[in-house]
Design an enzyme around this catalytic site. Structure first.
Site, short mmCIF file in Angstrom:
data_model
loop_
_atom_site.label_atom_id
_atom_site.label_comp_id
_atom_site.label_asym_id
_atom_site.label_seq_id
_atom_site.Cartn_x
_atom_site.Cartn_y
_atom_site.Cartn_z
CB ALA A 1 48.13 59.70 109.19
CD GLU A 2 47.42 53.84 113.19
OE1 GLU A 2 47.15 52.63 113.32
OE2 GLU A 2 48.54 54.28 112.97
CB ALA A 3 41.54 57.56 111.71
CB ALA B 1 49.97 61.13 114.22
CB SER C 1 42.90 51.98 110.44
OG SER C 1 44.15 52.03 111.07
#
Length: 177
Positions: free
Chosen positions: A76-78, A73, A81
């Site tokens: 994915a977020e990094a 996760a 973003s």
């Protein structure tokens, strides 16, 4: 599996051109400190596609010696973003929703390949798809997919004066990869 065996296995899985260098570690330290701490290496960096790889080491494993779902996760977020920040013209972005499905595990010593691409880039929101695969150690190519996520971000938010240089590292390295 001991640390020496894990390190040896990961060196065998990495093409020589992607071997960790002081420059790539410095780049990741500037781009994203948490990814850097896990050993993530960026390969492509653009507003339309980000790719990289993560060696599965003790630091990113759960007690059963497989990649922790929270690390998937985080990747994915990094990546979403960073991509959204570039796609918005380096405006501030903020993740508002992350959904992730885990299909299989990646074991200690494996290498995980990651790819993030935009699904929707609008004026006020963006949606990114991030996929993770276990690398096939014999070819260095994508093996079985281990996870897939969707990340929704608010975009084109105002950038406070003290954060005007937040995109400098992305601008610097996007032209080099």
């Amino acid at each position: 599996m001991d640390d020496a065996t894990v390190a040896s296995r990961q060196r065998q899985q990495q093409p020589a051109s992607l071997a960790t260098t002081k420059d790539s570690r410095a780049m990741m330290a500037e781009l994203d400190a948490p990814l850097h701490a896990l050993g993530f290496e960026m390969e492509e960096l653009s507003p339309s596609r980000l790719t990289g790889r993560l060696p599965v080491t003790h630091i990113c494993c759960q007690p059963f010696k497989v990649l922790h779902g929270g690390v998937s996760a985080l990747v994915a977020e990094a990546l979403a973003s960073m991509g959204a920040h570039m796609a918005s013209g380096y405006s501030r972005v903020a993740g508002v929703q992350l959904s992730i499905n885990h299909f299989r595990s990646a074991a200690l010593g494996d290498t995980v390949l990651a790819q993030a691409v935009p699904v929707h880039v609008g004026r006020s929101t963006q949606v990114w798809e991030v996929k993770l695969w276990k690398m096939d150690p014999s070819t260095g190519e994508k093996g079985p997919q281990i996870a897939e996520s969707r990340v929704t971000l608010l975009s084109n938010l105002s950038l406070p004066e003290e954060h005007k240089r937040a995109g400098d590292a992305l601008k610097k390295y996007a032209s080099k990869l």
